[in-house]
Enzyme design. Structure first.
Site, PDB file in Angstrom:
ATOM      1  N   GLY A 243      -6.575  -9.710   7.127  1.00 27.79           N
ATOM      2  CA  GLY A 243      -5.817 -10.652   6.317  1.00 27.79           C
ATOM      3  C   GLY A 243      -6.571 -11.389   5.234  1.00 27.79           C
ATOM      4  N   GLU A 285      -9.988  -6.889  11.850  1.00 25.58           N
ATOM      5  CA  GLU A 285      -9.321  -5.686  11.324  1.00 25.58           C
ATOM      6  C   GLU A 285      -9.099  -5.809   9.819  1.00 25.58           C
ATOM      7  OE1 GLU A 285      -5.632  -5.658  13.492  1.00 25.58           O
ATOM      8  OE2 GLU A 285      -6.564  -4.923  15.314  1.00 25.58           O
ATOM      9  N   GLY A 287      -8.608  -4.809   6.030  1.00 30.32           N
ATOM     10  CA  GLY A 287      -8.217  -3.642   5.233  1.00 30.32           C
ATOM     11  C   GLY A 287      -8.544  -3.924   3.783  1.00 30.32           C
ATOM     12  N   ARG A 288      -7.729  -4.815   3.199  1.00 37.10           N
ATOM     13  CA  ARG A 288      -7.833  -5.116   1.768  1.00 37.10           C
ATOM     14  C   ARG A 288      -9.263  -5.483   1.338  1.00 37.10           C
ATOM     15  NH1 ARG A 288      -3.385  -6.878  -0.937  1.00 37.10           N
ATOM     16  NH2 ARG A 288      -2.502  -7.539   1.049  1.00 37.10           N
ATOM     17  N   TYR A 327       5.980  -6.881  -4.333  1.00 36.74           N
ATOM     18  CA  TYR A 327       5.588  -8.257  -3.960  1.00 36.74           C
ATOM     19  C   TYR A 327       5.360  -9.146  -5.188  1.00 36.74           C
ATOM     20  CZ  TYR A 327       3.874  -5.357  -0.029  1.00 36.74           C
ATOM     21  OH  TYR A 327       3.724  -4.440   0.973  1.00 36.74           O
ATOM     22  N   CYS A 354      12.585   5.597 -13.373  1.00 36.61           N
ATOM     23  CA  CYS A 354      13.898   5.199 -13.874  1.00 36.61           C
ATOM     24  C   CYS A 354      14.403   3.963 -13.138  1.00 36.61           C
ATOM     25  CB  CYS A 354      14.867   6.373 -13.712  1.00 36.61           C
ATOM     26  SG  CYS A 354      16.481   6.020 -14.356  1.00 36.61           S
ATOM     27  N   GLU A 355      13.671   2.878 -13.269  1.00 34.44           N
ATOM     28  CA  GLU A 355      14.070   1.598 -12.655  1.00 34.44           C
ATOM     29  C   GLU A 355      13.561   0.474 -13.553  1.00 34.44           C
ATOM     30  OE1 GLU A 355      14.911   0.734  -9.059  1.00 34.44           O
ATOM     31  OE2 GLU A 355      14.810   2.744  -8.178  1.00 34.44           O
TER      32      GLU A 355
HETATM   33  C1  LIG Z   1      -2.335  -5.347  12.666  1.00 37.59           C
HETATM   34  C2  LIG Z   1      -2.958  -5.406  11.324  1.00 37.59           C
HETATM   35  N1  LIG Z   1      -4.292  -5.525  11.254  1.00 37.59           N
HETATM   36  C3  LIG Z   1      -4.916  -5.571  10.063  1.00 37.59           C
HETATM   37  C4  LIG Z   1      -4.228  -5.533   8.870  1.00 37.59           C
HETATM   38  C5  LIG Z   1      -5.018  -5.579   7.617  1.00 37.59           C
HETATM   39  O1  LIG Z   1      -4.714  -6.597   6.771  1.00 37.59           O
HETATM   40  P1  LIG Z   1      -5.550  -6.830   5.465  1.00 37.59           P
HETATM   41  O2  LIG Z   1      -5.503  -5.595   4.657  1.00 37.59           O
HETATM   42  O3  LIG Z   1      -4.845  -7.942   4.818  1.00 37.59           O
HETATM   43  O4  LIG Z   1      -6.938  -7.187   5.863  1.00 37.59           O
HETATM   44  C6  LIG Z   1      -2.836  -5.436   8.889  1.00 37.59           C
HETATM   45  C7  LIG Z   1      -2.044  -5.496   7.639  1.00 37.59           C
HETATM   46  O5  LIG Z   1      -1.600  -6.570   7.247  1.00 37.59           O
HETATM   47  C8  LIG Z   1      -2.186  -5.352  10.161  1.00 37.59           C
HETATM   48  O6  LIG Z   1      -0.862  -5.221  10.216  1.00 37.59           O
HETATM   49  N1  LIG Z   2       1.173  -3.752   1.819  1.00 31.46           N
HETATM   50  C1  LIG Z   2       0.791  -5.144   1.634  1.00 31.46           C
HETATM   51  C2  LIG Z   2      -0.080  -5.640   2.752  1.00 31.46           C
HETATM   52  C3  LIG Z   2       0.562  -5.552   4.101  1.00 31.46           C
HETATM   53  C4  LIG Z   2      -0.346  -4.962   5.077  1.00 31.46           C
HETATM   54  C5  LIG Z   2       0.298  -4.395   6.275  1.00 31.46           C
HETATM   55  N2  LIG Z   2       0.500  -5.318   7.379  1.00 31.46           N
HETATM   56  C6  LIG Z   2       0.169  -5.330   0.279  1.00 31.46           C
HETATM   57  O1  LIG Z   2       0.148  -4.423  -0.510  1.00 31.46           O
HETATM   58  O2  LIG Z   2      -0.261  -6.400  -0.058  1.00 31.46           O
END
Ligand SMILES: Cc1ncc(COP(=O)(O)O)c(C=O)c1O
Ligand SMILES: N[C@@H](CCCC[NH3+])C(=O)O
Length: 430
Positions: A243, A285, A287-288, A327, A354-355
């Site tokens: 997050g 965890e 990701g981003r 978003y 096309c949107e």
């Molecule tokens: C269970 C879980 N863990 C980790 C993440 C990774 O989040 P972020 O990419 O914001 O770090 C997500 C996506 O929001 C998630 O659903």
């Molecule tokens: N997909 C979202 C983040 C959500 C991650 C999944 N729980 C984004 O682009 O910001």
């Protein structure tokens, strides 16, 4: 313009790592996702280092949904990352990249019987999202003659300052078990033969630019741990999810650093576990934060039109990057072949879909643009290609990975044949 350290401008052209983005666009074609592998490695080292400096028993599980390219999984696997996986596909990618099953956590609020069987078969821990799922998992494990280690996903009822569609820890969210029911769920797991409750899992949302919600989350999870100890469960890991946000608007946005994050979270965690006399692993965890800024999306201007405003019509749209449409997300855009030319006017950078909502960037001051120019959309490495589609029957574009002076495809562009290949002719159609 403020650029991260792996992006630079030379001779008026935007560079990523040691590469000229315009040359990459010419060589590989557009649209094109370009990822700097070293940036991912640096990000991993920085985030993981900030946490382990404060508590050595940390495990980083890459949130696989952010970027599903196998090459990215390999990069992170070689750094020692495990993965938060949400589907059989993510399990397959993580295992193919060499991540051991024990370094994965199978998450999700709606797992199929096949997902549960897969976790049992591979020996992957499961974050269980409901008592119903617990019973199904226990039965699946029993059938296979195995025991599965589990956590429950806690819904901590925490409001976070982010887009409502990506806040996951609200009391009203579909994820997790409310704190008031969680002990009951653990008790039930204890009473079952084939599920072994050993952890606590939570994730409060994504693109969070404040650290206090994470500290609040840890306090909630420590309270859960206290209750678990009372019923005889000593958690061996506490997973606080991902997050941590990034500053998509570098000029104006202040984002917590990994050190700020670690400093907010780890001392609260340490105080809590010391008081409880336990020493669980701390799992995260992200990701981003690991992959977003590693990647630019290169797109070519097809035409420029001035109507009530000026549009730069480019060859990538929300089929390839849906975040702005979905978003209202902001991504910085740079005229890659005119990177130090003066701003001339406001453009809306619009895609070929096309949107009406197919707008990558709204009302941005850019140099005078013309057909053939290259626009780089920054910070496109997380939830970019991963959320792409073939809408309007457009094959998805290629992805390139850079390492030092090397540049190679990590995904070829799809072709029209790739669009039609899975389609089957119903027998009554001649
Ligand atoms: C269970 C879980 N863990 C980790 C993440 C990774 O989040 P972020 O990419 O914001 O770090 C997500 C996506 O929001 C998630 O659903
Ligand atoms: N997909 C979202 C983040 C959500 C991650 C999944 N729980 C984004 O682009 O910001």
């Amino acid at each position: 313009m403020i650029l991260p350290s792996h992006l630079s401008v030379r001779n008026g052209r935007l560079r990523i790592g040691e590469h000229d983005t315009v040359d990459l666009a010419d060589r590989f074609g557009t649209p094109l996702y370009v990822t700097d592998e070293e940036r991912i490695q640096d990000n991993f080292r920085r985030l993981s280092g900030a946490l382990t400096a404060r508590y050595p028993k940390v495990r980083v599980l890459y949130a696989a949904k952010a970027n599903g390219n196998l090459a990215v999984f390999r990069t992170l696997a070689s750094m020692g990352a495990g993965a938060d996986v949400f589907s059989a596909g993510e399990v397959a990618l993580a295992l193919a990249a060499g991540m051991p099953p024990a370094s994965l956590l199978f998450n999700g609020s709606s797992k199929t019987p096949a997902d549960l069987a897969l976790a049992v078969e591979k020996g992957i821990r499961v974050s269980v999202d409901s008592p119903d799922e617990l019973r199904q998992l226990d039965a699946a494990a029993g059938e296979a003659g195995k025991t599965v280690d589990i956590a429950f996903r806690v819904n901590p009822a925490i409001d976070v300052p982010t887009h409502p569609k990506i806040a996951t820890g609200l009391a009203t969210s579909k994820f997790g078990i409310p704190a008031g029911q969680i002990l009951h769920a653990y008790r039930e797991a204890l009473s079952l033969e084939h599920t072994n409750p050993i952890g606590i899992h939570c994730h409060i949302g994504s693109q969070i630019l404040a650290v206090e919600p994470f500290a609040h989350e840890v306090r909630v999870l420590i309270d859960v741990a206290r209750d678990l100890i009372d019923i005889g469960v000593e958690p061996s890991f506490i997973d606080i999810g991902g997050g941590l946000g990034i500053p998509y608007r570098r000029e104006t946005e202040r984002a917590p650093t990994p050190e700020d994050y670690a400093e907010a979270v780890v001392p609260v965690f340490l105080r809590g576990i010391r008081e409880l006399g336990i020493e669980p692993e701390l799992w995260v965890e992200p990701g981003r934060w690991l992959v977003a800024d590693s990647t630019v999306l290169l797109t070519r201007v097809n035409s420029v039109k001035t109507a009530h405003k000026t549009f730069a019509n480019v060859d990538a749209g929300f089929n390839l990057l849906v975040r702005p449409t979905m978003y209202d997300a902001y991504h910085e855009v740079v005229a890659a072949n005119k990177a130090d030319a003066p701003a001339a006017r406001e453009y809306s950078v619009t895609g070929p879909i096309c949107e009406t909502g197919d707008i990558l960037a709204k009302d941005r001051l850019l140099p005078e643009l013309a057909a053939g120019d290259i626009i780089a959309v920054l910070d496109a490495g997380a939830y970019g290609f991963a959320m792409s589609s073939q809408y309007n029957s457009r094959p998805r574009c290629a992805e390139v990975l850079l390492a030092g002076k090397k540049a190679a495809l990590m995904r070829r562009a799809e072709t029209i044949d790739d669009l039609t290949a899975p389609m089957v002719r119903p027998s009554w159609q001649a």
